[in-house]
Design an enzyme around this catalytic site. Structure first.
Site, PDB file in Angstrom:
ATOM      1  N   SER A  16       0.831  -1.199   0.000  1.00 13.02           N
ATOM      2  CA  SER A  16       0.000   0.000   0.000  1.00 13.02           C
ATOM      3  C   SER A  16       0.864   1.247   0.000  1.00 13.02           C
ATOM      4  O   SER A  16       1.910   1.293   0.632  1.00 13.02           O
ATOM      5  CB  SER A  16      -0.933   0.035   1.203  1.00 13.02           C
ATOM      6  OG  SER A  16      -1.672   1.244   1.167  1.00 13.02           O
ATOM      7  N   HIS A  44      -7.339  -3.717   4.643  1.00 16.93           N
ATOM      8  CA  HIS A  44      -6.773  -2.359   4.626  1.00 16.93           C
ATOM      9  C   HIS A  44      -7.553  -1.505   3.624  1.00 16.93           C
ATOM     10  O   HIS A  44      -7.953  -0.380   3.917  1.00 16.93           O
ATOM     11  CB  HIS A  44      -5.283  -2.427   4.252  1.00 16.93           C
ATOM     12  CG  HIS A  44      -4.694  -1.108   3.836  1.00 16.93           C
ATOM     13  ND1 HIS A  44      -4.962  -0.516   2.615  1.00 16.93           N
ATOM     14  CD2 HIS A  44      -3.874  -0.252   4.479  1.00 16.93           C
ATOM     15  CE1 HIS A  44      -4.330   0.634   2.522  1.00 16.93           C
ATOM     16  NE2 HIS A  44      -3.655   0.827   3.648  1.00 16.93           N
ATOM     17  N   ASN A  45      -7.778  -2.040   2.450  1.00 19.33           N
ATOM     18  CA  ASN A  45      -8.485  -1.279   1.416  1.00 19.33           C
ATOM     19  C   ASN A  45      -9.949  -1.041   1.781  1.00 19.33           C
ATOM     20  O   ASN A  45     -10.508  -0.007   1.452  1.00 19.33           O
ATOM     21  CB  ASN A  45      -8.389  -1.997   0.068  1.00 19.33           C
ATOM     22  CG  ASN A  45      -7.035  -1.815  -0.570  1.00 19.33           C
ATOM     23  OD1 ASN A  45      -6.045  -1.550   0.122  1.00 19.33           O
ATOM     24  ND2 ASN A  45      -6.951  -1.960  -1.869  1.00 19.33           N
ATOM     25  N   GLU A  57      -9.935   1.743   3.978  1.00 17.63           N
ATOM     26  CA  GLU A  57      -9.616   2.922   3.139  1.00 17.63           C
ATOM     27  C   GLU A  57     -10.890   3.461   2.445  1.00 17.63           C
ATOM     28  O   GLU A  57     -11.118   4.670   2.420  1.00 17.63           O
ATOM     29  CB  GLU A  57      -8.574   2.477   2.116  1.00 17.63           C
ATOM     30  CG  GLU A  57      -8.164   3.494   1.091  1.00 17.63           C
ATOM     31  CD  GLU A  57      -7.258   2.846   0.017  1.00 17.63           C
ATOM     32  OE1 GLU A  57      -6.244   2.224   0.382  1.00 17.63           O
ATOM     33  OE2 GLU A  57      -7.578   2.952  -1.171  1.00 17.63           O
ATOM     34  N   LYS A  82      -4.209  -6.905   3.279  1.00 20.56           N
ATOM     35  CA  LYS A  82      -4.256  -5.763   2.333  1.00 20.56           C
ATOM     36  C   LYS A  82      -5.689  -5.499   1.884  1.00 20.56           C
ATOM     37  O   LYS A  82      -6.109  -4.345   1.747  1.00 20.56           O
ATOM     38  CB  LYS A  82      -3.351  -6.053   1.128  1.00 20.56           C
ATOM     39  CG  LYS A  82      -3.463  -5.028  -0.008  1.00 20.56           C
ATOM     40  CD  LYS A  82      -2.877  -3.691   0.367  1.00 20.56           C
ATOM     41  CE  LYS A  82      -3.246  -2.495  -0.462  1.00 20.56           C
ATOM     42  NZ  LYS A  82      -3.287  -2.550  -1.880  1.00 20.56           N
TER      43      LYS A  82
END
Ligand SMILES: NC(=O)c1ccc[n+]([C@@H]2O[C@H](COP(=O)([O-])OP(=O)(O)OC[C@H]3O[C@@H](n4cnc5c(N)ncnc54)[C@H](OP(=O)(O)O)[C@@H]3O)[C@@H](O)[C@H]2O)c1
Length: 462
Positions: free
Chosen positions: A127, A185-186, A189, A182
């Site tokens: 990222s 995480h997104n 986000e 990940k």
């Protein structure tokens, strides 16, 4: 002469990552589908230790043994094709790192297939976008320890730094753990961006502020507990002009996506983990894409707009509190998904390490991660049980409600901030309304229910 590593895919991320790796003293053999781009890139950076091979076979031959090859291509067919092409020509103990945004399950399938040949695959979430890849991203590797050991040195050297100067990389766990982390995480986000967009819309529509005035407010927030990369770059986006015009006024209100928010939501649904801010953010992108329908319906129903009831400075104070509380609720939802996945898939996730490696380089890096890191290092599970969250939520909850209330009054859609509030309210309800649902289910479908006064399963003649 051999190169230390090979890298395939000279797109936005691949080029930046290659430059970052080379700047740390590693030599790199490069490959790209459009082969002309290899020489163009190498010519652009003549001082770097890059090698432009003549053929794919030459590329594979030019890497020192055991080979380490990084893939930076789109997930799906491009990655599958490359793995298919590499598998027969690589040797036992060679290692591949897939740095694309692959679905964790697919990574696990490739890992199994490649392990049969003794080739190790590290599924790596990266990222930070183009700038992060060049200057230092946050890196989330997952897969067999042998694969991690092959890439540990290079990944540690190219990663961003956390709040105490340590590299933002850590082995997340086995299998697809890296790509899973990940993905979540997104998802976080998506929700972070949506909540900031909701704040922007309120300030613009309710107080009729200019983009510059809104930027001043975001800038002030950036200096406090709301400090984060996304709060920071909001200021750049708000202040950007093109030919004297505000660029934001010219950008079509249709938000694209590459799937990771949808996957996170699908995972939340599959695991039964409530994540309304993340799902809300994905749904809002859906609304954004029905532009024609929105335009037709606008005006068909009157919007209930009133004059603001507070001074701007009172309102922004409440809004900051609502955003901070939403950020907490949002991270808690992300970690709840990770906890459930870890329980099911036995990845061996270390939540304290995740909050550490998200402190630098990545898109959701934010000041709040310091307190979260401390909480998780003390083995706290649900963030709502932590002292720092308790103090903040007790302080913020009145403002949180007030902001949601104001949005409702002024016909401003708000799936993230209100989703966060509902998540908090539903999480802390000692007794919910599910008794009513159970009553209905048993009434129409004899689905049975449990009781608070007796053990067992019951059905009633209603
Ligand atoms: N951009 C970001 O902020 C970001 C952040 C984190 C992770 N990622 C992930 O990183 C990966 C690369 O992203 P990017 O932004 O660098 O993409 P990009 O700029 O579109 O570059 C894609 C690269 O993949 C190659 N490629 C495309 N299709 C291929 C195929 N069928 N076979 C072989 N090579 C193929 C392209 O080669 P040609 O030059 O021949 O087209 C190009 O080198 C993706 O998985 C993405 O999800 C991106």
């Amino acid at each position: 002469m051999t190169s230390n590593l090979g890298l395939i895919g000279l797109g936005t991320m691949g080029k930046s990552l290659a430059r970052n790796i080379a700047s740390r003293g590693f030599s790199l053999s490069l490959w790209n589908r459009t082969t002309e781009k290899i020489n163009e890139f190498v010519d652009e950076f003549p001082d770097e230790n890059f090698y432009a091979p003549q053929s794919f076979e030459d590329f594979v031959e030019s890497i020192e043994r055991p080979r380490r090859i990084i893939l930076m291509v789109p997930a799906g067919d491009p990655t599958a094709d490359l793995i298919k092409k590499l598998a027969p020509i690589l040797d036992k103990d060679d290692a591949i790192m897939d740095g694309g945004n692959a679905i964790y399950k697919v990574t696990e399938i490739y890992q199994k297939q490649l392990e049969e040949k003794g080739i190790h695959l590290l599924g790596v979430g990266i990222s930070g976008g183009e700038e992060g890849a060049l200057k230092g991203p946050s890196i989330m590797p997952g897969g067999p320890v042998e694969a991690w050991e092959e890439f540990e040195e290079v990944l540690t050297k190219i990663a961003a730094e956390d709040f105490s100067g340590k590299a933002c990389v850590s082995h997340m766990g086995k299998g697809g753990a890296g790509h899973y982390v990940k993905m979540v995480h997104n998802g976080i986000e998506y929700a972070e961006m949506q909540m900031l967009a909701e704040a922007y819309q309120m300030l613009k529509e309710l107080y009729k502020l200019s983009h510059n005035e809104i930027a001043d407010i975001f800038e002030k927030w950036s200096e406090g507990r709301m400090a984060s990369y996304l709060t920071d770059i909001s200021v750049d986006v708000l202040r950007k002009k093109e030919d004297g015009k505000e660029l934001l006024d010219l950008i079509l209100d249709k938000a694209k996506n590459k799937g990771t928010g949808v996957w996170t939501t699908q995972e939340a649904l599959r695991l039964g983990v409530p994540s309304p801010t993340i799902a809300g953010a994905v749904f809002m992108r859906g609304f954004s894409n029905s532009l024609e329908e929105r335009k037709k319906l606008d005006g068909l129903y009157p919007r209930l707009e009133q004059s603001p009831e507070m001074t701007l400075s009172e309102f922004t104070e409440h809004l900051e509190k609502a955003l901070f509380a939403t950020r907490l609720a949002n991270f808690e939802q992300g970690f709840a998904i990770l906890r459930a996945a870890d329980k099911e898939m036995h990845y061996g996730l270390n939540f304290s390490e995740i909050t550490r490696i998200w402190q630098g380089g990545c898109i959701i890096r934010s000041a709040i991660l310091k307190d979260m890191n401390l909480a998780f290092s003390q083995k706290v599970q649900n963030l709502y049980f932590t002292e720092f969250a308790h103090t903040a939520l007790v302080e913020c909850q009145k403002s949180w409600k007030l902001i949601v209330n104001t949005a409702v009054k002024h016909s401003i859609p708000m799936l993230s901030i209100s989703g966060g509030l509902s998540h908090f309210e539903a999480s802390r309800r000692g007794r919910s309304s599910a008794n009513f649902i159970q009553g209905l289910r048993d009434r129409f479908g004899s689905h049975t229910y449990e009781r608070i006064d007796q053990e067992g399963s019951f059905h009633s003649e209603w």
